[in-house]
Design a protein around this motif. Structure first.
Motif, short mmCIF file in Angstrom:
data_model
loop_
_atom_site.label_atom_id
_atom_site.label_comp_id
_atom_site.label_asym_id
_atom_site.label_seq_id
_atom_site.Cartn_x
_atom_site.Cartn_y
_atom_site.Cartn_z
N SER A 249 -6.72 76.52 -19.64
CA SER A 249 -7.95 76.62 -20.42
C SER A 249 -8.77 75.34 -20.30
O SER A 249 -10.01 75.38 -20.17
CB SER A 249 -7.61 76.90 -21.88
OG SER A 249 -8.76 76.92 -22.67
N CYS A 250 -8.09 74.20 -20.33
CA CYS A 250 -8.78 72.92 -20.21
C CYS A 250 -9.44 72.75 -18.85
O CYS A 250 -10.47 72.09 -18.73
CB CYS A 250 -7.80 71.77 -20.43
SG CYS A 250 -7.27 71.55 -22.14
N LEU A 251 -8.84 73.35 -17.83
CA LEU A 251 -9.40 73.24 -16.48
C LEU A 251 -10.61 74.15 -16.29
O LEU A 251 -11.48 73.89 -15.45
CB LEU A 251 -8.33 73.59 -15.44
CG LEU A 251 -7.16 72.61 -15.34
CD1 LEU A 251 -6.08 73.17 -14.42
CD2 LEU A 251 -7.62 71.25 -14.86
N GLU A 252 -10.67 75.22 -17.04
CA GLU A 252 -11.70 76.22 -16.82
C GLU A 252 -12.89 76.09 -17.76
O GLU A 252 -13.95 76.69 -17.53
CB GLU A 252 -11.08 77.62 -16.98
CG GLU A 252 -10.07 77.94 -15.89
CD GLU A 252 -9.35 79.25 -16.13
OE1 GLU A 252 -9.55 79.83 -17.23
OE2 GLU A 252 -8.61 79.72 -15.23
N GLN A 253 -12.72 75.33 -18.87
CA GLN A 253 -13.81 75.20 -19.83
C GLN A 253 -13.70 73.87 -20.56
O GLN A 253 -12.76 73.11 -20.35
CB GLN A 253 -13.79 76.37 -20.81
CG GLN A 253 -12.48 76.49 -21.56
CD GLN A 253 -12.39 77.79 -22.35
OE1 GLN A 253 -13.34 78.53 -22.46
NE2 GLN A 253 -11.21 78.05 -22.91
N LYS A 254 -14.66 73.60 -21.47
CA LYS A 254 -14.65 72.35 -22.23
C LYS A 254 -13.39 72.27 -23.10
O LYS A 254 -12.84 73.30 -23.51
CB LYS A 254 -15.90 72.26 -23.11
CG LYS A 254 -17.19 72.08 -22.32
CD LYS A 254 -18.37 71.93 -23.25
CE LYS A 254 -18.28 70.65 -24.06
NZ LYS A 254 -19.48 70.42 -24.89
N LEU A 255 -12.99 71.06 -23.37
CA LEU A 255 -11.78 70.85 -24.18
C LEU A 255 -11.92 71.50 -25.56
O LEU A 255 -12.97 71.39 -26.20
CB LEU A 255 -11.52 69.35 -24.37
CG LEU A 255 -11.13 68.57 -23.11
CD1 LEU A 255 -11.07 67.08 -23.42
CD2 LEU A 255 -9.79 69.06 -22.57
N ASP A 256 -10.86 72.16 -25.99
CA ASP A 256 -10.82 72.77 -27.32
C ASP A 256 -10.24 71.75 -28.30
O ASP A 256 -9.03 71.47 -28.28
CB ASP A 256 -9.95 74.03 -27.28
CG ASP A 256 -10.00 74.82 -28.58
OD1 ASP A 256 -10.21 74.19 -29.64
OD2 ASP A 256 -9.82 76.05 -28.54
N GLN A 257 -11.09 71.18 -29.13
CA GLN A 257 -10.66 70.12 -30.04
C GLN A 257 -9.59 70.60 -31.02
O GLN A 257 -8.70 69.84 -31.41
CB GLN A 257 -11.87 69.58 -30.82
CG GLN A 257 -12.91 68.90 -29.95
CD GLN A 257 -12.37 67.63 -29.31
OE1 GLN A 257 -11.69 66.85 -29.98
NE2 GLN A 257 -12.66 67.42 -28.03
N THR A 258 -9.66 71.87 -31.42
CA THR A 258 -8.67 72.40 -32.36
C THR A 258 -7.28 72.40 -31.75
O THR A 258 -6.30 72.00 -32.38
CB THR A 258 -9.05 73.83 -32.78
OG1 THR A 258 -10.35 73.82 -33.38
CG2 THR A 258 -8.03 74.38 -33.78
N VAL A 259 -7.22 72.84 -30.49
CA VAL A 259 -5.93 72.85 -29.78
C VAL A 259 -5.39 71.44 -29.65
O VAL A 259 -4.20 71.18 -29.88
CB VAL A 259 -6.08 73.51 -28.40
CG1 VAL A 259 -4.81 73.31 -27.57
CG2 VAL A 259 -6.40 74.99 -28.54
#
Length: 389
Positions: free
Chosen positions: A65-75
């Motif tokens: 997910s991190c490679l395909e889109q912006k970082l998810d701060q919640t994760v």
């Protein structure tokens, strides 16, 4: 271009793991005419990037997910909190192993075990090579296997010169004795210490008395008192552990235990000592109890650490009844009994403090005396006279 074995060698992963990466589309192999998978330098870098993300505790799915889109701060925050918890757990594990290896104090760990698993803790100490006497001392006094010998040396140095090793008063002992619903002929005293109560019982009865304790130095003091008072013929002194009493069943009219039953646990004492009593025999014991519904916080903290089983009077009475006794009398030990104990103890501490600087035993004993002065009345010793039902 790299074959899968070459890629595995470069990134330090197995062929199986790389095939799983490919299944997740984290890397994409190119098939040659010969059927072999080949990977580019871009794939090498992609795997190394994933490895760095995994060092942050991310799963492969989260890495993708991190490679395909912006970082998810919640994760990321969730992973951060989980790592913090893991670090705290590992630091706790490291501290415990360090204490068991003797590199750091183990006091906190022993205190915790005394609270949550007192019987198993005692059994474990015996497995570690302590005899019954020393295991009980580790449990209740030093609370630290690594510093036990030094602690007990200092502890005994403080108490060896004292006549009272716990709160006691002749008037309280007489009051409890007068509450007996039977005539005492054969008394077993458990945890007699230096024998202040023993002398009182002998003077106020015609009973034969067996006085027991597992501390030889205390028994030597008792023998001297008996000889001085002309009572040696009436009292037999025996070095025995309260957990290993080998007397015949139904031998005693009265079992007497002032401020000692806590050592093996009051509920255990009620059950294990009962067979030694004759029909209608009486168990007399005193134990530390709460005397208020709202004790101060520092008293709560102190006794939670040093005597986790401290109870209210009504709880002890319920335990007495559940164990098959009828309560005959109960009363709170007098303030005089406490003064008989802690005033000479404070005087002794004043004498040795300068000679025993940095002694943990001296510090612990002083803290105990200070607590008495501040909060006595919130807690105290309670006498219970209980007849075998």
């Amino acid at each position: 271009m790299y074959r899968i074995s070459e890629l595995a060698s470069r990134v330090g992963l197995s062929r199986t793991v790389l095939l799983y990466y490919e299944k997740l589309n984290l890397i994409v192999a190119k098939r040659q005419d010969n059927g072999y998978r080949y990977y580019s330098d871009r794939d090498v870098q992609q795997v190394r990037l994933i490895q760095q993300l995994q060092k942050g505790g991310l799963t492969l799915a989260e890495c993708k997910s991190c490679l395909e889109q912006k970082l998810d701060q919640t994760v990321l925050r969730t992973r951060y909190r989980e790592l913090q918890q893991e670090i705290e757990q590992k630091q706790s594990s490291l501290a415990l192993l360090s204490s068991l290896l003797g590199e750091n104090p183990s006091k906190f760990w022993h205190q915790k075990l005394a609270e949550i698993s007192p019987d198993a803790h005692l059994d474990w100490l015996k497995v570690q090579g302590y005899d019954e006497k020393e295991a009980l001392r580790v449990k209740w006094l030093s609370k630290d296997m690594n510093e036990h010998d030094k602690y007990m040396h200092d502890f005994m140095r403080v108490f060896e010169a004292l006549d009272a090793w716990g709160p006691s008063c002749e008037q309280d002992t007489i009051r409890a004795f007068n509450a007996l619903p039977i005539t005492a002929k054969h008394i077993l005293e458990i945890g007699c210490g230096k024998g202040n109560s023993t002398i009182t019982l002998a003077k106020h009865s015609d009973a034969t008395i067996i006085a027991t304790d597992n501390e030889e130095s205390a028994l030597a003091g008792l023998k001297a008192k008996l000889a001085l008072n002309g009572l040696s013929h009436q009292v037999s002194v025996q070095c025995k552990s309260m957990t290993e009493l080998d007397f015949d069943k139904a031998t005693f009219d009265v079992i007497w235990a002032e401020a000692s039953a806590y050592i093996m646990g009051v509920e255990n004492a009620l059950v294990n000592w009962k067979p030694l009593l004759a029909e209608d025999g009486v168990l007399v014991f005193s134990d530390l109890v709460w005397l208020t519904d709202a004790p101060s916080n520092d008293a709560l903290v102190y006794w939670k650490r040093d005597y986790p089983d401290i109870q209210r009077v009504d709880k002890r009475i319920a335990q007495i009844q559940t164990a098959g006794y009828k309560l005959v009398e109960t009363f709170t030990v007098s303030e005089r009994a406490w003064k008989n104990y802690y005033e000479p103890l404070q005087a002794r501490l004043n004498v040795v403090a300068g000679k025993m600087k940095n002694s943990q035993a001296v510090s612990d004993i002083q803290n105990e005396v200070d607590l008495y002065r501040r909060h006595l009345g919130e807690f105290g010793y309670q006498f219970f006279v209980a007849q075998k039902a």
